[in-house]
Design a protein around this motif. Structure first.
Motif, PDB file in Angstrom:
ATOM      1  N   ALA A  92       0.840  -1.205   0.000  1.00  0.00           N
ATOM      2  CA  ALA A  92       0.000   0.000   0.000  1.00  0.00           C
ATOM      3  C   ALA A  92       0.874   1.254   0.000  1.00  0.00           C
ATOM      4  CB  ALA A  92      -0.930  -0.009   1.210  1.00  0.00           C
ATOM      5  N   VAL A  93       1.945   1.229   0.782  1.00  0.00           N
ATOM      6  CA  VAL A  93       2.844   2.378   0.830  1.00  0.00           C
ATOM      7  C   VAL A  93       3.468   2.624  -0.547  1.00  0.00           C
ATOM      8  CG1 VAL A  93       4.954   3.301   1.829  1.00  0.00           C
ATOM      9  CG2 VAL A  93       3.360   2.019   3.260  1.00  0.00           C
ATOM     10  N   ALA A 142       1.358   4.206  -3.250  1.00  0.00           N
ATOM     11  CA  ALA A 142       1.262   5.667  -3.175  1.00  0.00           C
ATOM     12  C   ALA A 142       2.535   6.308  -3.741  1.00  0.00           C
ATOM     13  CB  ALA A 142       1.038   6.099  -1.732  1.00  0.00           C
ATOM     14  N   LEU A 143       3.692   5.733  -3.368  1.00  0.00           N
ATOM     15  CA  LEU A 143       4.953   6.284  -3.874  1.00  0.00           C
ATOM     16  C   LEU A 143       5.007   6.229  -5.397  1.00  0.00           C
ATOM     17  CD1 LEU A 143       7.483   4.644  -1.375  1.00  0.00           C
ATOM     18  CD2 LEU A 143       6.568   6.958  -1.313  1.00  0.00           C
ATOM     19  N   HIS A 174       2.546   6.495  -7.486  1.00  0.00           N
ATOM     20  CA  HIS A 174       1.458   7.185  -8.180  1.00  0.00           C
ATOM     21  C   HIS A 174       2.014   7.935  -9.403  1.00  0.00           C
ATOM     22  CE1 HIS A 174      -1.824   9.879  -9.074  1.00  0.00           C
ATOM     23  NE2 HIS A 174      -2.595   9.177  -8.266  1.00  0.00           N
ATOM     24  N   LYS A 229       1.177  12.176  -9.228  1.00  0.00           N
ATOM     25  CA  LYS A 229       1.390  12.922  -7.989  1.00  0.00           C
ATOM     26  C   LYS A 229       2.423  12.286  -7.059  1.00  0.00           C
ATOM     27  CE  LYS A 229      -3.048  12.627  -6.995  1.00  0.00           C
ATOM     28  NZ  LYS A 229      -4.290  12.778  -6.215  1.00  0.00           N
ATOM     29  N   GLY A 230       2.774  11.012  -7.304  1.00  0.00           N
ATOM     30  CA  GLY A 230       3.626  10.272  -6.382  1.00  0.00           C
ATOM     31  C   GLY A 230       5.013  10.876  -6.210  1.00  0.00           C
ATOM     32  N   PRO A 231       5.568  10.812  -5.010  1.00  0.00           N
ATOM     33  CA  PRO A 231       6.882  11.399  -4.735  1.00  0.00           C
ATOM     34  C   PRO A 231       7.969  10.878  -5.680  1.00  0.00           C
ATOM     35  CG  PRO A 231       5.995  10.310  -2.780  1.00  0.00           C
ATOM     36  CD  PRO A 231       4.979  10.168  -3.847  1.00  0.00           C
ATOM     37  N   GLN A 255       7.551  12.612  -9.052  1.00  0.00           N
ATOM     38  CA  GLN A 255       7.821  14.033  -8.847  1.00  0.00           C
ATOM     39  C   GLN A 255       9.323  14.257  -8.829  1.00  0.00           C
ATOM     40  OE1 GLN A 255       5.590  16.582  -8.272  1.00  0.00           O
ATOM     41  NE2 GLN A 255       3.895  15.845  -6.998  1.00  0.00           N
ATOM     42  N   LEU A 284      -1.914  -5.185  -5.529  1.00  0.00           N
ATOM     43  CA  LEU A 284      -1.592  -3.973  -6.282  1.00  0.00           C
ATOM     44  C   LEU A 284      -2.161  -3.941  -7.688  1.00  0.00           C
ATOM     45  CD1 LEU A 284       2.108  -3.376  -5.260  1.00  0.00           C
ATOM     46  CD2 LEU A 284       0.106  -2.056  -4.579  1.00  0.00           C
TER      47      LEU A 284
END
Lengths: 278, 314
Positions: free
Chosen positions: B143-144, B147-148, B150, B153-155, B158, B257
């Motif tokens: 799950a973490v 998000a990373l 994404h 928008k994910g870090p 980015q 996932l």
């Protein structure tokens, strides 16, 4: 007897590795940080490691005090992990005792078969076990998971290896005092095996706690879900709300993280005994 | 008189009992009683299911119709497997996954372990730091990372954009990157395990060997190549087998996932077993796949075993 420059080199390396290890753990740091933020702040870049606006309590409430609470999943996981661990320890210790200290016909055969069956991947027998569980009427019960988690040739093997090293004098002394085999097992063998039981028990507990595939296949009702299934549930509910998801991840990880930090030596020992021929 | 006789008789029978239950016989019985639960469990939950799945793999059965709805189809399931695009995809992905994760984790693992073992202070900290992801629930960790990862928008992306990569991979939703993205998480989670096992192996190598090498002027890297690596043979062997087997069984991350997607780009055999068996309820077909998985694992294990036993002599 290392030289001074050598030590300096090591210190530099240690510092370098310190930085590497921090980068390595960044995903988990990001998780904790995101769990404390508002949804908007989760995505700001450059990453705001310390939240400007704390949202930890709100996210916490969503997870623990919503319609479906993480508390229930916790209770289910604790129950299943504890019972399976205790049952595995007892069954494997009994088998380990028989295989290490008792002489009986067919012992070699049983041991050989156990070693061979350690090779069977669990996934290869998933379908028939699912059918059997349905036939037994145990589908969608915790008993199904406990039953499937109780037997482990691997742990039996580890316990047998340890018990082989227990001195026969101790067992014979007990026998001279009139103890039967059951008595010897319970009052002599088990107490002497405490270190290995603790190590094996922790590993088994961690594996059961994190098991996703078993509950996924055997459970259906939300109120029976374990934590990994609970994660799945929250993903379906809040999949797009990352701050809440990260709070759920944190909640799933925290108990084992604490367990690991407290019992670090035991856990690491438990993991490494499998890999080193003793 | 008769009383005396019964007493005699009882004594005699007790004596007989005692001689029957000799120590050896009691040990035999105890042995079997102690091993019984384990053996029973093994028979019911491993031996029987294995044979059962072999039988099932020759049938077509959807579970819903009850036992009477089983049709014997011979080897049809196996024939179908090799024309089933999804299964072939899964097989290819499994091989790619193993080839991509096992050598990488072992290589990084052995190097990091060697440095930690020989050069670093605070060894316990480093052991723990690298090991933490391994004890974390795979699903939570997944799950973490999702998000990373994404895409917009994910870090991670980015940062890549910030570094000048204008079109970074779309990771989990990108057919050519989804499996790689999962491999990265897998390596990250497993690395600590490899380090711990390698460290345990290294602590069994006597210090005198390094001492002697140092006196002979061997550098750190030479010591690693000439002493550490060869003497780690058994550990490497163990890790090669166990990591290959577990990489073949990868499932949790993929289910959580990507569900094998997008477009089956990240599906694997166990995921296909899950999909066919527990979502389409094609029990026979899923069992045939299980047997392919089982045979593959057997093959890998025996090949590794044979090559290794030829190579290592000491």
């Amino acid at each position: 007897m290392t030289t001074r420059t050598f030590k300096l080199g090591n210190a530099v390396l240690t510092a370098l590795f310190g930085i590497i290890s921090i980068f390595f753990l960044l995903p988990l740091v990001w998780m904790i940080s995101a769990a404390s933020k508002t949804e908007k702040e989760v995505w700001t870049f450059p990453i705001q490691w310390i939240p400007k606006e704390w949202h930890f309590v709100q996210n916490f409430k969503t997870i623990w005090m919503g319609d479906v609470s993480f508390g229930l999943f916790y209770w289910n996981s604790i129950k299943i992990a504890l019972i399976s661990t205790l049952a595995t320890l007892l069954i494997s210790a009994m088998a380990g005792y028989a295989l290490s200290k008792l002489e009986f016909k067919g012992k070699g055969l049983v041991f050989g078969a156990m070693m061979a069956f350690m090779m069977i991947p669990e996934q290869a027998t998933l379908v028939p076990r699912y059918i059997m569980i349905k036939e037994f009427g145990l589908y969608d019960t915790h008993a199904a998971l406990i039953l499937m988690g109780m037997f482990s040739s691997y742990f039996t093997f580890l316990l047998r290896q340890f018990m082989l090293g227990v001195h026969n004098d101790l067992l014979e002394a007990a026998e001279l005092d009139g103890a039967g085999f059951f008595r010897i097992f319970w009052s002599v063998m088990l107490p002497l095996s405490r270190p290995i039981l603790a190590t094996v028990g922790i590993i088994k507990f961690i594996w059961t706690w994190n098991d996703y595939q078993g509950p996924l296949i055997m459970l259906n009702s939300t109120n029976l879900y374990t934590i990994p299934l609970g994660m799945q549930f929250f993903k379906e509910e809040f999949g797009t709300t990352i701050s809440v998801m990260m709070m759920a991840s944190l909640a799933a990880i925290i108990p084992l993280l604490v367990l690991f930090l407290v019992l670090q030596k035991q856990v690491i020992k438990g993991i490494s005994i499998g890999g080193v021929k003793g | 008189m008769s009383q005396h006789a019964t007493v005699q008789k009882r004594l005699a029978s007790r004596k007989e009992k005692r001689t029957y239950w000799t120590r050896r016989r009691r040990e035999q019985l105890a042995g079997w009683l102690f091993i019984a639960p384990e053996v029973l469990g093994m028979l019911v939950l491993a031996v029987f299911p294995l044979l059962f799945s072999l039988g099932l793999s020759l049938t077509e059965w959807n579970l819903v119709g009850g036992l009477s709805a089983i049709h014997f189809v011979g080897l049809d399931n196996f024939a179908e497997l090799f024309q089933d695009n999804r299964f072939l995809h899964a097989l290819k992905n499994n091989i790619g996954f193993t080839a991509g994760t096992v050598p990488a984790t072992m290589l990084i693992g052995v190097v990091l372990a060697a440095v930690i073992h020989k050069k670093l202070y605070f060894k316990d900290y480093f052991k723990a730091a690298f090991f933490v992801p391994y004890i974390c629930s795979t699903v939570a960790v997944a799950a973490v990372w999702s998000a990373l990862y994404h895409p917009s928008k994910g870090p991670l992306n980015q940062m890549l954009i910030h570094l000048g990569i204008s079109e970074p991979p779309r990771w989990l939703v990108d057919t050519s990157w989804s499996l790689v993205a999962i491999m990265i998480i897998y390596i990250w989670q497993l690395l600590g395990y490899q380090i711990i096992i390698f460290l345990a192996g290294m602590s069994n190598i006597p210090d005198e060997l390094y001492e002697a090498a140092r006196i002979d002027g061997a550098s750190g890297i030479q010591q690693f190549r000439r002493i550490t690596l060869p003497l780690l043979g058994p550990t490497t062997f163990f890790l090669a087998i166990t990591s290959t087997i577990s990489s073949f069984k990868v499932f949790d991350m993929i289910k959580f996932l990507t569900d094998g997607g997008p477009n089956y780009s990240s599906t694997v055999i166990v995921y296909q077993i899950y999909e066919e068996g527990f979502q389409n309820f094609r029990m026979g077909y899923a069992s045939a796949m299980s047997w392919i998985l089982f045979l593959l694992i057997m093959l890998v294990t025996s090949v590794t075993w044979i090559t290794q036993s030829r190579k290592v002599h000491y």
